[in-house]
Design a protein around this motif. Structure first.
Motif, PDB file in Angstrom:
ATOM      1  N   UNK A   1     -11.554  26.035  17.069  1.00 31.99           N
ATOM      2  CA  UNK A   1     -13.034  25.547  17.946  1.00 31.99           C
ATOM      3  C   UNK A   1     -13.546  26.051  16.697  1.00 31.99           C
ATOM      4  N   UNK A   2     -13.484  26.970  16.312  1.00 35.80           N
ATOM      5  CA  UNK A   2     -14.802  27.295  15.377  1.00 35.80           C
ATOM      6  C   UNK A   2     -14.024  27.886  13.900  1.00 35.80           C
ATOM      7  N   UNK A   3     -15.392  28.332  13.438  1.00 38.24           N
ATOM      8  CA  UNK A   3     -15.427  29.313  12.156  1.00 38.24           C
ATOM      9  C   UNK A   3     -16.420  30.811  11.895  1.00 38.24           C
TER      10      UNK A   3
ATOM     11  N   UNK B   1     -10.752  39.522  12.561  1.00 33.12           N
ATOM     12  CA  UNK B   1      -9.947  38.268  13.760  1.00 33.12           C
ATOM     13  C   UNK B   1      -9.472  36.964  13.638  1.00 33.12           C
ATOM     14  N   UNK B   2      -8.356  37.064  12.397  1.00 38.39           N
ATOM     15  CA  UNK B   2      -7.566  36.226  12.817  1.00 38.39           C
ATOM     16  C   UNK B   2      -7.198  35.307  12.160  1.00 38.39           C
ATOM     17  N   UNK B   3      -7.113  34.371  12.488  1.00 41.39           N
ATOM     18  CA  UNK B   3      -6.984  32.651  12.697  1.00 41.39           C
ATOM     19  C   UNK B   3      -6.182  32.439  10.944  1.00 41.39           C
ATOM     20  N   UNK B   4      -6.687  31.263  11.094  1.00 45.84           N
ATOM     21  CA  UNK B   4      -6.300  30.788  10.166  1.00 45.84           C
ATOM     22  C   UNK B   4      -6.607  30.791   8.632  1.00 45.84           C
ATOM     23  N   UNK B   5      -6.857  31.458   7.540  1.00 37.90           N
ATOM     24  CA  UNK B   5      -7.819  31.311   6.765  1.00 37.90           C
ATOM     25  C   UNK B   5      -7.917  29.661   5.853  1.00 37.90           C
ATOM     26  N   UNK B   6      -8.923  29.370   6.004  1.00 37.48           N
ATOM     27  CA  UNK B   6      -8.724  28.161   5.156  1.00 37.48           C
ATOM     28  C   UNK B   6      -9.987  27.654   4.005  1.00 37.48           C
ATOM     29  N   UNK B   7     -10.196  28.899   3.593  1.00 30.39           N
ATOM     30  CA  UNK B   7     -11.384  28.969   2.589  1.00 30.39           C
ATOM     31  C   UNK B   7     -12.177  30.621   2.343  1.00 30.39           C
ATOM     32  N   UNK B   8     -11.823  30.364   0.819  1.00 31.36           N
ATOM     33  CA  UNK B   8     -12.022  32.009   0.115  1.00 31.36           C
ATOM     34  C   UNK B   8     -12.843  31.785  -1.024  1.00 31.36           C
ATOM     35  N   UNK B   9     -13.638  32.329  -1.488  1.00 34.95           N
ATOM     36  CA  UNK B   9     -14.140  32.921  -3.109  1.00 34.95           C
ATOM     37  C   UNK B   9     -14.216  34.306  -3.331  1.00 34.95           C
ATOM     38  N   UNK B  10     -15.166  34.150  -4.093  1.00 38.08           N
ATOM     39  CA  UNK B  10     -15.574  35.658  -4.776  1.00 38.08           C
ATOM     40  C   UNK B  10     -16.781  35.702  -5.631  1.00 38.08           C
ATOM     41  N   UNK B  11     -17.811  36.534  -5.010  1.00 36.32           N
ATOM     42  CA  UNK B  11     -19.597  36.685  -5.999  1.00 36.32           C
ATOM     43  C   UNK B  11     -20.019  37.593  -5.496  1.00 36.32           C
ATOM     44  N   UNK B  12     -20.460  37.539  -6.234  1.00 34.50           N
ATOM     45  CA  UNK B  12     -21.827  39.485  -6.340  1.00 34.50           C
ATOM     46  C   UNK B  12     -21.056  40.512  -5.911  1.00 34.50           C
ATOM     47  N   UNK B  13     -19.182  40.885  -6.629  1.00 39.07           N
ATOM     48  CA  UNK B  13     -18.638  42.084  -6.273  1.00 39.07           C
ATOM     49  C   UNK B  13     -17.782  41.936  -4.768  1.00 39.07           C
ATOM     50  N   UNK B  14     -18.088  40.379  -3.909  1.00 39.41           N
ATOM     51  CA  UNK B  14     -17.481  40.552  -3.023  1.00 39.41           C
ATOM     52  C   UNK B  14     -16.736  39.528  -3.099  1.00 39.41           C
ATOM     53  N   UNK B  15     -15.255  38.976  -1.787  1.00 42.23           N
ATOM     54  CA  UNK B  15     -14.932  38.766  -1.568  1.00 42.23           C
ATOM     55  C   UNK B  15     -15.387  37.297  -0.181  1.00 42.23           C
TER      56      UNK B  15
ATOM     57  N   UNK C   1     -14.662  34.799   2.344  1.00 42.11           N
ATOM     58  CA  UNK C   1     -13.139  34.566   3.698  1.00 42.11           C
ATOM     59  C   UNK C   1     -13.878  33.331   4.534  1.00 42.11           C
ATOM     60  N   UNK C   2     -13.478  32.176   4.889  1.00 45.18           N
ATOM     61  CA  UNK C   2     -13.463  31.343   5.921  1.00 45.18           C
ATOM     62  C   UNK C   2     -12.515  31.149   6.696  1.00 45.18           C
ATOM     63  N   UNK C   3     -13.011  31.216   8.061  1.00 42.95           N
ATOM     64  CA  UNK C   3     -11.390  31.294   9.003  1.00 42.95           C
ATOM     65  C   UNK C   3     -11.658  30.180   9.516  1.00 42.95           C
ATOM     66  N   UNK C   4     -10.040  29.584  10.645  1.00 45.25           N
ATOM     67  CA  UNK C   4     -10.653  28.752  11.768  1.00 45.25           C
ATOM     68  C   UNK C   4      -9.710  29.164  12.928  1.00 45.25           C
TER      69      UNK C   4
END
Length: 409
Positions: free
Chosen positions: A302-304, A280-294, A296-299
């Motif tokens: 105009x949308x996420x 999806x490209x864009x700018x990665x603005x946040x990320x974390x790990x949970x239940x064996x997965x990573x 990623x939130x990208x901007x």
């Protein structure tokens, strides 16, 4: 010898059991105890493994007070084995913490998602040691009940049980906007830098020795990257490409390109794995790990977009697969510009997205609106089981530029 028992033999046996009046020794009174005194063994005399078995079954509300009993108990309660026992017993408790720095110390806000009506509780932890420095771009990482707030030139350790703050050793290379994650009870940082210099050094922090050391160097330099850890792998995600990919504009300033990729560092083998692209490209603005997965939130201006990377290496053939998920439902008045910051935190089977507006007045002025009542921050929760978002309680007003982490105990 006869095997039968006649009356004469029985009479002799009975007489032999009675005291002889002419015998002085028989006059000594005989005390009969219905219940012989039992040997009392204090719990403090138990070996560490048995004592941990007992302490691991204590209710969560009583654990903070146990740390004040003695140094030995405090050491055992902070050991990885204590968390292992509570995890095995199904008693491990997870809470979302948001830390904000003030002149006298830290504001700590905790949100317990297990409550029927989750709400934030705020406390002020005073830093008596001083020397906390600037924490404006700090990152947070939790090891058990302790949160390490790591900034460019200072490290603070906040104890969520006792509400105390202690100054720890700073990083070797001063840096800001770096990636941070915890692997096997140690903290790892990568990327970021200060001024015009971005470092490729990856540092490891040992909380027992209060010592930082360089363990490797990254193949590429990143600024503004984000960290996560799953299955012994330290993920360095997003940021700006620094190095050969950097061009210079006519004004002489560097024109950076967003790095829509992840670098994977295997902590045990000290080897870098193959890098992965973030779809999806864009700018990665946040990320974390949970239940064996990573996650990623990208901007995209105009949308996420919200993505999930399968980081489980234990088999099953799913490692490395990306899945696009439902985007977080941001309120209409929130604009995706430089005034908005995001944080992602994995809390059990939930992903908490904390959105903080840097300057609410600037946001209202740019949008041409003058209404009041727009919150400075909000918290959204993504359920990894049903794939739905819901809104949680907003961050308290005194929590600004928060560094967030999940605490387990």
């Amino acid at each position: 010898m006869s095997e039968s028992c006649n009356s004469r033999h029985f009479s002799w046996l009975m007489k032999s059991c009675l005291p002889n009046p002419s015998d002085a020794k028989s006059l000594v009174p005989i005390h009969h105890h219905a219940n012989p005194p039992a040997t009392v063994t204090p719990i403090s005399s138990l070996p560490d493994d048995l004592l941990l078995e007992c302490l691991s079954r204590v209710p969560s509300s009583s654990i903070p007070s146990l740390t004040a009993v003695c140094r030995r108990w405090s050491r055992l309660l902070l050991s990885p084995y204590f968390l292992h026992l509570r995890r095995r017993l199904g008693l491990l408790r997870h809470s979302l913490f948001a830390i904000s720095a003030v002149d006298s110390g830290l504001f700590a806000a905790v949100l317990q998602l297990q409550s029927d009506v989750p709400s934030w509780r705020v406390s002020l932890a005073v830093c008596n040691d001083g020397g906390q420095g600037s924490l404006s771009h700090a990152r947070a990482a939790a090891i058990g009940p302790r949160i390490y707030v790591v900034s460019r030139n200072a490290v603070l350790r906040y104890d969520s049980w006792t509400g105390t703050v202690a100054v720890r050793s700073p990083m070797i290379f001063p840096r800001k906007k770096f990636a941070i994650a915890v692997v096997s009870g140690k903290i790892y940082v990568a990327g970021g830098g200060g001024g015009s210099e971005v470092t490729a050094a990856v540092e490891e922090y040992d909380p027992e020795r209060n010592r930082w050391e360089v363990v490797t160097h990254a193949a590429r330099k990143r600024y503004g990257c984000i960290g996560a850890a799953v299955d012994g792998v330290f993920y360095v995600i997003g940021g700006l490409k620094i190095g050969n990919e950097t061009s210079v504009t006519s004004r002489g300033t560097a024109a950076h390109v967003y790095a829509s990729s992840m670098d994977l560092f295997d902590v045990r083998s000290r080897q870098w794995l193959r890098s992965r692209s973030v779809p999806g490209g864009g700018c990665v603005v946040a990320a974390c790990a949970a239940v064996g997965h990573v996650y990623v939130l990208s901007s995209h201006a105009v949308e996420l977009s919200f993505w999930r990377f399968d980081a489980r290496r234990g088999g099953g053939g799913g490692f490395g697969e990306w899945t696009r998920l439902k985007s977080p439902p941001l309120p209409a008045q929130v604009r995706l510009d430089g005034t908005v910051r995001f944080s992602c935190v994995g809390v059990e089977d939930k992903v908490a997205v904390v959105q903080v507006v840097g300057c609410i007045d600037d946001l209202l002025r740019r949008s041409g609106r003058s209404e009041r009542g727009l919150r400075e921050s909000l918290v959204l929760l993504y359920d990894t089981v049903d794939g739905e978002w819901r809104r949680a309680a907003d961050l308290p007003e005194m929590i600004t530029r928060a560094a967030c982490a999940c605490v387990e105990w």
